[in-house]
Write a protein that holds these residues in place. Structure first.
Motif, PDB file in Angstrom:
ATOM      1  N   GLU A  20      52.093  36.341  45.381  1.00 32.27           N
ATOM      2  CA  GLU A  20      51.156  36.498  44.257  1.00 32.27           C
ATOM      3  C   GLU A  20      50.074  37.513  44.615  1.00 32.27           C
ATOM      4  OE1 GLU A  20      49.548  32.639  43.499  1.00 32.27           O
ATOM      5  OE2 GLU A  20      51.401  31.876  42.637  1.00 32.27           O
ATOM      6  N   GLY A  21      49.580  37.442  45.849  1.00 32.20           N
ATOM      7  CA  GLY A  21      48.561  38.392  46.305  1.00 32.20           C
ATOM      8  C   GLY A  21      49.073  39.816  46.317  1.00 32.20           C
ATOM      9  N   ARG A  22      50.305  40.004  46.786  1.00 29.56           N
ATOM     10  CA  ARG A  22      50.909  41.347  46.795  1.00 29.56           C
ATOM     11  C   ARG A  22      51.054  41.875  45.377  1.00 29.56           C
ATOM     12  NH1 ARG A  22      55.086  39.233  49.864  1.00 29.56           N
ATOM     13  NH2 ARG A  22      54.227  38.904  51.906  1.00 29.56           N
ATOM     14  N   THR A  23      51.540  41.023  44.494  1.00 29.64           N
ATOM     15  CA  THR A  23      51.729  41.430  43.092  1.00 29.64           C
ATOM     16  C   THR A  23      50.396  41.782  42.450  1.00 29.64           C
ATOM     17  OG1 THR A  23      53.671  40.014  42.926  1.00 29.64           O
ATOM     18  CG2 THR A  23      52.659  40.694  40.868  1.00 29.64           C
ATOM     19  N   ALA A  24      49.382  40.955  42.689  1.00 32.53           N
ATOM     20  CA  ALA A  24      48.054  41.219  42.129  1.00 32.53           C
ATOM     21  C   ALA A  24      47.479  42.512  42.705  1.00 32.53           C
ATOM     22  CB  ALA A  24      47.123  40.048  42.408  1.00 32.53           C
ATOM     23  N   ALA A  25      47.702  42.754  43.994  1.00 33.03           N
ATOM     24  CA  ALA A  25      47.213  43.983  44.628  1.00 33.03           C
ATOM     25  C   ALA A  25      47.886  45.209  44.023  1.00 33.03           C
ATOM     26  CB  ALA A  25      47.466  43.927  46.131  1.00 33.03           C
ATOM     27  N   GLU A  26      49.176  45.121  43.769  1.00 31.98           N
ATOM     28  CA  GLU A  26      49.890  46.247  43.158  1.00 31.98           C
ATOM     29  C   GLU A  26      49.381  46.508  41.747  1.00 31.98           C
ATOM     30  OE1 GLU A  26      53.984  45.135  43.524  1.00 31.98           O
ATOM     31  OE2 GLU A  26      54.000  45.471  45.696  1.00 31.98           O
ATOM     32  N   ARG A  27      49.135  45.438  40.991  1.00 34.42           N
ATOM     33  CA  ARG A  27      48.580  45.609  39.637  1.00 34.42           C
ATOM     34  C   ARG A  27      47.191  46.236  39.698  1.00 34.42           C
ATOM     35  NH1 ARG A  27      50.286  40.265  38.556  1.00 34.42           N
ATOM     36  NH2 ARG A  27      48.106  39.626  38.717  1.00 34.42           N
ATOM     37  N   PHE A  28      46.404  45.829  40.710  1.00 37.07           N
ATOM     38  CA  PHE A  28      45.048  46.336  40.853  1.00 37.07           C
ATOM     39  C   PHE A  28      45.045  47.831  41.160  1.00 37.07           C
ATOM     40  CE2 PHE A  28      41.345  47.234  43.569  1.00 37.07           C
ATOM     41  CZ  PHE A  28      40.328  46.886  42.707  1.00 37.07           C
ATOM     42  N   THR A  29      45.944  48.269  42.049  1.00 35.29           N
ATOM     43  CA  THR A  29      45.939  49.676  42.463  1.00 35.29           C
ATOM     44  C   THR A  29      46.751  50.583  41.538  1.00 35.29           C
ATOM     45  OG1 THR A  29      47.808  49.309  43.960  1.00 35.29           O
ATOM     46  CG2 THR A  29      45.583  49.110  44.898  1.00 35.29           C
ATOM     47  N   ALA A  30      47.541  50.010  40.657  1.00 33.52           N
ATOM     48  CA  ALA A  30      48.395  50.827  39.776  1.00 33.52           C
ATOM     49  C   ALA A  30      47.607  51.881  38.991  1.00 33.52           C
ATOM     50  CB  ALA A  30      49.196  49.934  38.844  1.00 33.52           C
TER      51      ALA A  30
END
Length: 105
Positions: A20-30
């Motif tokens: 979940e953290g990885r997914t949220a981080a990817e959404r944040f940096t997209a």
């Protein structure tokens, strides 16, 4: 066996939270298209670490609160059990008090 199952559950929960953290981080940096690949990876790594730290903190607070609630409920249960026993004993004493004079006649 219970400890083993709790360990497995803990590892699965941790793995899911990391994902979940990885997914949220990817959404944040997209939307941050101006970041280099190295910068993006560093921001995602830090975001994921912070996400995991927040989750752990939340789990710890939940565990502490659950322990307090368990203590409160156990205390209330002991009090109810004591009152029930006292009521039952009082009822038996009253019944015995009524029956003994009736049988003595």
């Amino acid at each position: 066996m219970s400890g083993f199952l709790n360990d497995i559950e803990g590892h699965l929960l941790l793995a899911a939270t990391r994902e979940e953290g990885r997914t949220a981080a990817e959404r944040f940096t997209a939307p941050l298209d101006w970041l280099t690949d190295a910068q993006r990876a560093e921001v995602e790594r830090r975001f994921e670490a912070e996400y995991l730290a927040l989750a752990r903190s939340s789990w710890q607070r939940t565990a502490v609160r659950a322990g307090r609630l368990r203590d409160e409920y156990e205390s209330a249960y002991r009090g109810l059990r004591r009152r029930l026993l006292a009521g039952w004993l009082l009822g038996c004493a009253m019944a015995l008090g009524v029956l003994v004079p009736c049988l003595a006649r």
